[in-house]
Design a protein around this motif. Sequence first.
Motif, PDB file in Angstrom:
ATOM      1  N   GLU A   1      61.815  68.955  42.012  1.00 47.80           N
ATOM      2  CA  GLU A   1      60.608  68.360  42.582  1.00 47.80           C
ATOM      3  C   GLU A   1      59.629  68.035  41.453  1.00 47.80           C
ATOM      4  N   ALA A   2      59.070  66.842  41.488  1.00 47.65           N
ATOM      5  CA  ALA A   2      58.116  66.426  40.450  1.00 47.65           C
ATOM      6  C   ALA A   2      57.365  65.207  40.928  1.00 47.65           C
ATOM      7  N   GLY A   3      56.198  64.975  40.338  1.00 47.44           N
ATOM      8  CA  GLY A   3      55.422  63.801  40.670  1.00 47.44           C
ATOM      9  C   GLY A   3      56.057  62.535  40.144  1.00 47.44           C
ATOM     10  N   ALA A   4      55.592  61.399  40.671  1.00 49.35           N
ATOM     11  CA  ALA A   4      56.115  60.106  40.236  1.00 49.35           C
ATOM     12  C   ALA A   4      55.787  59.864  38.769  1.00 49.35           C
ATOM     13  N   THR A   5      56.713  59.227  38.067  1.00 45.33           N
ATOM     14  CA  THR A   5      56.525  58.928  36.654  1.00 45.33           C
ATOM     15  C   THR A   5      56.301  57.431  36.445  1.00 45.33           C
ATOM     16  N   ASP A   6      55.582  57.092  35.397  1.00 46.39           N
ATOM     17  CA  ASP A   6      55.300  55.717  35.014  1.00 46.39           C
ATOM     18  C   ASP A   6      56.494  55.178  34.233  1.00 46.39           C
ATOM     19  N   THR A   7      57.099  54.093  34.714  1.00 42.10           N
ATOM     20  CA  THR A   7      58.290  53.563  34.050  1.00 42.10           C
ATOM     21  C   THR A   7      57.967  52.652  32.876  1.00 42.10           C
ATOM     22  N   GLY A   8      56.674  52.390  32.641  1.00 50.00           N
ATOM     23  CA  GLY A   8      56.318  51.524  31.523  1.00 50.00           C
ATOM     24  C   GLY A   8      56.655  50.065  31.754  1.00 50.00           C
ATOM     25  N   GLY A   9      56.853  49.676  33.027  1.00 48.63           N
ATOM     26  CA  GLY A   9      57.117  48.269  33.322  1.00 48.63           C
ATOM     27  C   GLY A   9      58.584  47.929  33.508  1.00 48.63           C
TER      28      GLY A   9
END
Length: 355
Positions: A186-194
Amino acid sequence: MMRFHISHLACAAAIIGAVFGAAPPVAAADQMTHVVFPGQSIQRAVDAAEPGDTVLVTPGTYRESVTVSTPGITLSGMGRGTVIEPGTDKAATDSCAAQGNGICVIGTKDHDVEGVTVASLTVTGFAKAGVFAMATDGLTVRNVTAVKNGVWGIAQERSVRGVFRKNTARDNGDAGLFLANTIKEEAGATDTGGTVVARNRLEGNRIGITVRRLRNLTVADNHLTGNCAGVFVVGDENKPRAGALTVRDNTLVRNNKSCPKTARLDALQGSGIVLTGAEDTLVTHNRVIGNAGASPLSGGIVLFKSFVGTTSERNRITDNTLEGNAPADLVNTDTGKDNTFTHNTCRASKPAGMC
């Protein structure tokens, strides 16, 4: 495997000319092309490659799994006729093969593998994923055909700045294209950098494209048909929330295959685009036609409260063209705030008044 051995130089040069054109640009002195012929090992060529090198796999069937962990290399076939299938060695200890995957692009916990390209080949019949990537930066997967793999056609987790373009994923057990923050915890959403998912064709899968607990990503110009559901944007109660992404200019037609309920998800049939537990997502200029079913998630474009009770908020559904979807073109059973439906061309909505 061959690193331009003299005895095969003329043949290799002809192959490279056929793939890259009659007059390919001259490679830098430290970049090499490793040519693999049927009966030879792709993995051996990959292991011999250095950053900037290309491993070129000629047409034929190769029964093995391949792991790529060297940055900056290109693993390329010569089109759909370059086929990778599961190997016959039951005692294989390679982690990619042991986990049921075809091609694995794998970084480490502390360092992403950068700049790898996988292109122009077919992966089929693997128990888990045709192509699986983890801890990558700038991975490109293009012109890959992923067919009849047990779980995912092409999958990626814990990665940034990926490009998935002009692939075909057909008849895979779960998603044709699956992108997630992490699968096993379980973890928060991550930024894919586009990250960009564009101009792919998804047919006959459980879900065409799944975007799970991610942010800053574009899903554009894809064609999805014959799946149980087209595009799924999935969030939950973890922070940061999933969302802040764009789903645009896709064509979703008759995704009416019927799939049974699983431990994580209700039965699926007739879903075009579904947002569940997502925020700040733009869904625009999509063509959504003839997606019909009796699932709670059925409909053209659907907002649905996640199965852990998380609502969708501040999503914008605008300028889409919808026709012949059932139970309605636009469906909003979510109780979240500030979701807007504007300028869509459609005939029926649930509740009424959104068209």
